[in-house]
Scaffold this motif. Structure first.
Motif, mmCIF file in Angstrom:
data_model
loop_
_atom_site.group_PDB
_atom_site.id
_atom_site.type_symbol
_atom_site.label_atom_id
_atom_site.label_comp_id
_atom_site.label_asym_id
_atom_site.label_seq_id
_atom_site.Cartn_x
_atom_site.Cartn_y
_atom_site.Cartn_z
ATOM 1 N N ILE A 91 11.944 -29.343 6.430
ATOM 2 C CA ILE A 91 12.930 -28.290 6.246
ATOM 3 C C ILE A 91 14.295 -28.927 6.013
ATOM 4 O O ILE A 91 14.650 -29.910 6.665
ATOM 5 N N ASP A 92 15.043 -28.371 5.042
ATOM 6 C CA ASP A 92 16.356 -28.924 4.707
ATOM 7 C C ASP A 92 17.198 -27.825 4.066
ATOM 8 O O ASP A 92 16.655 -26.991 3.329
ATOM 9 N N PRO A 93 18.508 -27.816 4.312
ATOM 10 C CA PRO A 93 19.349 -26.778 3.705
ATOM 11 C C PRO A 93 19.724 -27.056 2.254
ATOM 12 O O PRO A 93 20.254 -26.169 1.575
ATOM 13 N N ASP A 94 19.446 -28.257 1.751
ATOM 14 C CA ASP A 94 19.859 -28.640 0.400
ATOM 15 C C ASP A 94 18.705 -28.425 -0.578
ATOM 16 O O ASP A 94 17.802 -29.249 -0.696
ATOM 17 N N CYS A 103 14.715 -32.951 6.158
ATOM 18 C CA CYS A 103 13.753 -33.825 5.474
ATOM 19 C C CYS A 103 14.280 -34.414 4.183
ATOM 20 O O CYS A 103 13.694 -35.359 3.638
ATOM 21 N N GLY A 104 15.367 -33.863 3.623
ATOM 22 C CA GLY A 104 15.892 -34.386 2.365
ATOM 23 C C GLY A 104 14.863 -34.332 1.255
ATOM 24 O O GLY A 104 14.189 -33.311 1.049
ATOM 25 N N GLY A 115 15.936 -24.429 4.944
ATOM 26 C CA GLY A 115 16.244 -23.930 6.276
ATOM 27 C C GLY A 115 17.262 -24.814 6.959
ATOM 28 O O GLY A 115 17.554 -25.921 6.501
ATOM 29 N N ASP A 116 17.781 -24.314 8.056
ATOM 30 C CA ASP A 116 18.845 -24.998 8.780
ATOM 31 C C ASP A 116 18.385 -25.383 10.170
ATOM 32 O O ASP A 116 17.655 -24.624 10.827
ATOM 33 N N ALA A 117 18.821 -26.533 10.635
ATOM 34 C CA ALA A 117 18.410 -27.033 11.948
ATOM 35 C C ALA A 117 18.857 -26.136 13.088
ATOM 36 O O ALA A 117 18.232 -26.119 14.155
ATOM 37 N N THR A 118 19.929 -25.382 12.880
ATOM 38 C CA THR A 118 20.445 -24.546 13.963
ATOM 39 C C THR A 118 19.787 -23.173 14.030
ATOM 40 O O THR A 118 20.105 -22.389 14.929
#
Length: 208
Positions: free
Chosen positions: A68-71, A49-50, A87-90
């Motif tokens: 959700i985004d890892p950054d 989602c950035g 969170g991470d897409a994988t």
């Protein structure tokens, strides 16, 4: 693709009539089309989602949205009908069959595509929609020529627009267009896939 899924008509969205005329890039250009596709989906997951622009836009259309985004640098605070988390897409931290729609814009080329698709498919409820907008690397003369054909339409589409680039992580694609299409349709049998304006593709899949 399920006959009930009706993509927006093709063509150039002129900025003066576009909800993102003041925040124009090749991703925000497609946000209204994403919103149209998932109009009947109450609970939406925005993967990658950035800074939350798409998620907030979908919330304004009446959806409940989880982004959700890892950054962690760019994740915004929660807002009305939006909740944001790291969170991470994988490895999505949600139970099976959790969402009516899953959307991803410019995500798959930045992660392990196959694992991310499996996870997005897992959290999607039966009958739900997965909408993916992305891009790929030009490989071969055919793909280069197809990408060159986007130039005139892009020049027209920018007229009157204010260029905008959020401070999000950006990576180059490694897979070609046909490779990306084949990978998506291999994991999501029956998924539609088409090249759209702005050097992007659109893939839509309805969970059986």
């Amino acid at each position: 693709m399920d006959a009930t899924v009706k993509p927006a008509a093709r063509g150039i969205s002129m900025p003066k009539n576009h909800p993102f005329a003041d925040r124009w890039n090749h991703n925000s250009q497609q946000y209204p089309r994403v919103a149209e596709l998932i109009a009947d989906c109450p609970l939406v997951l925005d993967v990658g989602c950035g800074e939350g622009t798409l998620a907030r836009y979908l919330a304004e259309q009446g959806h409940q949205v989880v982004g959700i985004d890892p950054d962690s640098r760019v994740l915004p605070d929660d807002g009305e009908n939006t909740h944001f988390m790291i969170g991470d897409a994988t490895g999505l931290p949600f139970a099976d069959d959790s969402f009516d729609a899953v959307v991803a814009v410019m995500v798959l080329h930045q992660t392990r595509l196959e694992l991310a698709l499996v996870e997005m498919r897992r959290v999607l409820r039966p009958g739900g929609l997965l909408v993916d907008v992305g891009y790929a690397r030009n490989k071969g003369i055919g793909e280069r020529l197809r990408s060159a054909a986007d130039i005139p339409g892009d020049l027209v589409a920018r007229i009157g627009a204010t260029r905008w680039e959020p401070d999000t992580i950006k990576m180059d694609a490694l897979q070609g267009w046909s490779e990306t299409r084949d990978a998506i349709q291999g994991i999501l049998p029956g998924a539609s896939w088409e090249r759209i304006s702005g050097w992007r593709y659109l893939s839509v899949w309805r969970h059986p």
